[in-house]
Write a protein that holds these residues in place. Sequence first.
Motif, PDB file in Angstrom:
ATOM      1  N   LEU A 133      38.253  32.141  37.425  1.00 26.55           N
ATOM      2  CA  LEU A 133      37.286  31.054  37.300  1.00 26.55           C
ATOM      3  C   LEU A 133      36.649  30.785  38.662  1.00 26.55           C
ATOM      4  O   LEU A 133      37.356  30.637  39.662  1.00 26.55           O
ATOM      5  CB  LEU A 133      37.985  29.797  36.790  1.00 26.55           C
ATOM      6  N   PRO A 134      35.327  30.736  38.749  1.00 27.98           N
ATOM      7  CA  PRO A 134      34.696  30.448  40.050  1.00 27.98           C
ATOM      8  C   PRO A 134      35.188  29.128  40.639  1.00 27.98           C
ATOM      9  O   PRO A 134      35.468  28.174  39.910  1.00 27.98           O
ATOM     10  CB  PRO A 134      33.206  30.386  39.698  1.00 27.98           C
ATOM     11  N   LEU A 135      35.289  29.090  41.950  1.00 29.27           N
ATOM     12  CA  LEU A 135      35.820  27.905  42.620  1.00 29.27           C
ATOM     13  C   LEU A 135      34.932  26.693  42.418  1.00 29.27           C
ATOM     14  O   LEU A 135      35.410  25.552  42.457  1.00 29.27           O
ATOM     15  CB  LEU A 135      36.010  28.193  44.111  1.00 29.27           C
ATOM     16  N   ILE A 175      36.711  35.732  49.237  1.00 28.69           N
ATOM     17  CA  ILE A 175      37.157  34.410  49.673  1.00 28.69           C
ATOM     18  C   ILE A 175      38.616  34.477  50.106  1.00 28.69           C
ATOM     19  O   ILE A 175      39.444  35.132  49.464  1.00 28.69           O
ATOM     20  CB  ILE A 175      36.958  33.363  48.546  1.00 28.69           C
ATOM     21  N   PHE A 176      38.941  33.863  51.194  1.00 28.72           N
ATOM     22  CA  PHE A 176      40.324  33.847  51.675  1.00 28.72           C
ATOM     23  C   PHE A 176      41.087  32.725  50.989  1.00 28.72           C
ATOM     24  O   PHE A 176      40.677  31.571  51.024  1.00 28.72           O
ATOM     25  CB  PHE A 176      40.342  33.633  53.198  1.00 28.72           C
ATOM     26  N   GLY A 177      42.205  33.051  50.351  1.00 24.62           N
ATOM     27  CA  GLY A 177      43.069  32.041  49.759  1.00 24.62           C
ATOM     28  C   GLY A 177      42.484  31.405  48.514  1.00 24.62           C
ATOM     29  O   GLY A 177      42.428  30.176  48.412  1.00 24.62           O
ATOM     30  N   TYR A 178      42.071  32.251  47.541  1.00 28.33           N
ATOM     31  CA  TYR A 178      41.440  31.723  46.327  1.00 28.33           C
ATOM     32  C   TYR A 178      42.309  30.654  45.671  1.00 28.33           C
ATOM     33  O   TYR A 178      41.838  29.548  45.362  1.00 28.33           O
ATOM     34  CB  TYR A 178      41.170  32.870  45.343  1.00 28.33           C
ATOM     35  N   LYS A 179      43.580  30.974  45.415  1.00 32.15           N
ATOM     36  CA  LYS A 179      44.437  30.032  44.695  1.00 32.15           C
ATOM     37  C   LYS A 179      44.667  28.759  45.505  1.00 32.15           C
ATOM     38  O   LYS A 179      44.701  27.661  44.943  1.00 32.15           O
ATOM     39  CB  LYS A 179      45.767  30.690  44.353  1.00 32.15           C
ATOM     40  N   PRO A 208      35.344  36.794  40.791  1.00 31.00           N
ATOM     41  CA  PRO A 208      34.005  36.462  41.297  1.00 31.00           C
ATOM     42  C   PRO A 208      33.813  36.701  42.788  1.00 31.00           C
ATOM     43  O   PRO A 208      32.705  36.542  43.292  1.00 31.00           O
ATOM     44  CB  PRO A 208      33.880  34.972  40.962  1.00 31.00           C
ATOM     45  N   TYR A 209      34.897  37.080  43.503  1.00 28.97           N
ATOM     46  CA  TYR A 209      34.769  37.214  44.961  1.00 28.97           C
ATOM     47  C   TYR A 209      35.341  38.534  45.467  1.00 28.97           C
ATOM     48  O   TYR A 209      35.690  38.642  46.642  1.00 28.97           O
ATOM     49  CB  TYR A 209      35.494  36.054  45.660  1.00 28.97           C
ATOM     50  N   GLU A 210      35.432  39.548  44.626  1.00 27.65           N
ATOM     51  CA  GLU A 210      36.111  40.786  45.014  1.00 27.65           C
ATOM     52  C   GLU A 210      35.162  41.736  45.748  1.00 27.65           C
ATOM     53  O   GLU A 210      34.995  42.897  45.375  1.00 27.65           O
ATOM     54  CB  GLU A 210      36.719  41.449  43.773  1.00 27.65           C
ATOM     55  N   TYR A 211      34.563  41.258  46.791  1.00 26.07           N
ATOM     56  CA  TYR A 211      33.681  42.100  47.603  1.00 26.07           C
ATOM     57  C   TYR A 211      34.516  43.122  48.361  1.00 26.07           C
ATOM     58  O   TYR A 211      35.483  42.776  49.037  1.00 26.07           O
ATOM     59  CB  TYR A 211      32.883  41.241  48.590  1.00 26.07           C
ATOM     60  N   GLY A 212      34.130  44.397  48.207  1.00 24.16           N
ATOM     61  CA  GLY A 212      34.851  45.446  48.899  1.00 24.16           C
ATOM     62  C   GLY A 212      36.061  45.958  48.169  1.00 24.16           C
ATOM     63  O   GLY A 212      36.746  46.848  48.652  1.00 24.16           O
TER      64      GLY A 212
END
Length: 557
Positions: free
Chosen positions: A201-203, A286-290, A534-538
Motif C-alpha cells: 500500500l502506498p505510504l 524508500i528507506f524503512g517502508y514499514k 510502489p517503491y522498488e526502484y532498482g
Amino acid sequence: MTQTQLQSPELPVNHGAHPEKWKWYHYFTFNIDHKVIGIQYLVTAFIFYLIGGLMAVAMRAELATPDPDVVDPNLYNALMTNHGTIMIFLWIVPSAIGGFGNYLVPLMVGARDMAFPKLNAIAFWLNPPAAALLAASFYFGGGSQSGWTAYPPLSLVTAPTAQTLWILAIVLVGTSSILGALNFVVTIWKLKVPSMKWDQLPLFCWAILATSVLALLSTPVLAAGLVLLLFDLNFGTSFFKPDGGGNVVLYQHLFWFYSHPAVYLMILPIFGIMSEVVPVHARKSIFGYKAIAYSSVAICVVGLFVWVHHMFTSGTPGWMRMFFTISTLIVAVPTGVKIFGWVATLWGGKIRFTSAMLFALGLLSMFVLGGLSGVTMGTAPFDVHVHDTYYVVAHFHFVLFGGSVFGIYAGIYHWFPKITGRFLNETLGRIHFVLTFIGTLATFLPMHELGLQGMPRRVAMYDPQFMALNQICTIGAFVLGASVIPFFINVLWSWGFGRKAGDNPWNALSLEWTTSSPPAIENWETLPVVTHGPYEYGFNEEDGTSVKSGTAAEPSA
C-alpha cells in the motif's frame, strides 16, 4: 453489484454511466467522480489560501509599527481570528485530505471511485456554506474576535452574532471532515485491488488512513464543545460561563482534544506526500517502508494523548504536566522515524532537483526547525515562560506553513502532470520556491526572538522595542505574498499550454501512474494487478527500463 465484483481486475468500464470526458462546467456541479471532487477541493482551498493570506498581509502591515495605523484593533482581532480559521479549516485540511486524498487514494489502491461517491460530494459541498457563514460574520457582527480557539469567556462577550456564525461554520467543516474520513477508511480497507498486499500500500494511503481514524475519534469532541458554546451564547445555558457555575477550562480540554490532533490531520497527509515525492525524484527505494507506515499509526494513537501541553498555564496539576510532557516528547519519536527515512532515502540517490523535490527538501528543513522549537515548548518548565508569546507563533508557522504548505506545493508539482497531462514550468517553479523559502524564513524566524523577549501574540499594539524585528517579519510576509504570483501564472498557463507530459513522466511505480494522464473517468479499462511494491526502484528485474536506471524524463524549463 457485489464487493467481489467491485474488486475484480476484469471489471469493465461502464461507458454508459458517464460521458467520455468531463466538460469544464462539470467541475461546478454536484459531481460524484473522486477526481472532480479532488480538483474542486484543491481549487477552492487555494482561493481560501489567498483570502487568508491577504488577511495575514494586512495584519503584518499593521504590525510594522507599534501604533494602530493601518487597521482598527477590533478589525485586527477579526482578521487574526479568521486568518487562523481559514488557513486551518478551509485551506490546509481540505487541500491535503480532501484534495490530494480524494484524487489519489482510489487511483493508488486500484479502485474506480471512493466507496461512497455521493457522500463524498456532500462532504465537499458543506465547505462553501461554511465559508459563506464566515463571510457573513463580518457583515452581521464585525467578524469573530476571540481567536481561532474561541476561548470563553471572551467568546461569550465579544461579537455574539459573529461568534455564532463562526461556530456554525466550524461545525459544518467538522461534519465534512467526519464524512470524508469515513469514506477514506472504507475505500482503503475494502476497495483496494485483491492483488495489493498491505505492505504494498502506498505510504500516502497509510497516512490518509491514520489521518481518517484520528479525525473520526477527535472531531466529534470539538463539535460537542462548540455546540455547548453555542448554547451558552444563545440559549441561556452556563456550560462555560464562570458566573453561572460553568467551567472555562473544560472548554479548553474539549477544544484541544481535537485541535492538537488537528495538527496531525494537517501534517500526516503531507508526510504521505513526502513519502511519494522523495523516492521518485531520488530514484531510490524508500528507506524503512514499514517503519514509516507504522509510524503514521503511532502518531495517530499517541497524538490523542498530548493535548494538555497547550494548557500548561491553565492551572493544570503537576502530575498532569509531567504526563503530557512525556507524551509530547514521545510523539516526536515516530515523526523522527519518518524524517530519518526520508534522509536515508536521499542518501546515495540520483536526486533530480525538480520543483517538487525542492519543495520537499524545503519542507524537511522547515519542519525540523519547527520540531526543535516544538520539543522545547512540550516541556512544561519552558512552556510556561513562552506561552502566548510570538515564540508559539514561530513554532506553529514553521510546522504548518513550512511543513504543510511546502508539502502541498511539492504535491502539486509532482502530480500536476497526472491531473492535467502537462508539466508545470520548471523555471517559474524554482522562482516560486526561492521566494517561498526566503519569505518563510524572514517572516517567522525573527518571531522566536520576539517571543523570547516577551512580545505577546494576538495583539495589534506593542512596545516600540519590538519594532525592528517586526519590520523584518513584515518584509518577509510581503515576499511570501508575492511568491504566489509566479505559482498562479505557472498553473494557469501550464494547464492550457504547458509541455505535454505523457502518462508516467516521472517513471514512478505506484498505481496512479499506470493509467492515462489525465485519467479516464472510471480510471481503468480493467482494474490493475499489482506485481511489485510502489517503491522498488532498482529491484524489479523484469523492467529493464529507465525506472531502474534512474533516467526518467526531466521536464524542461
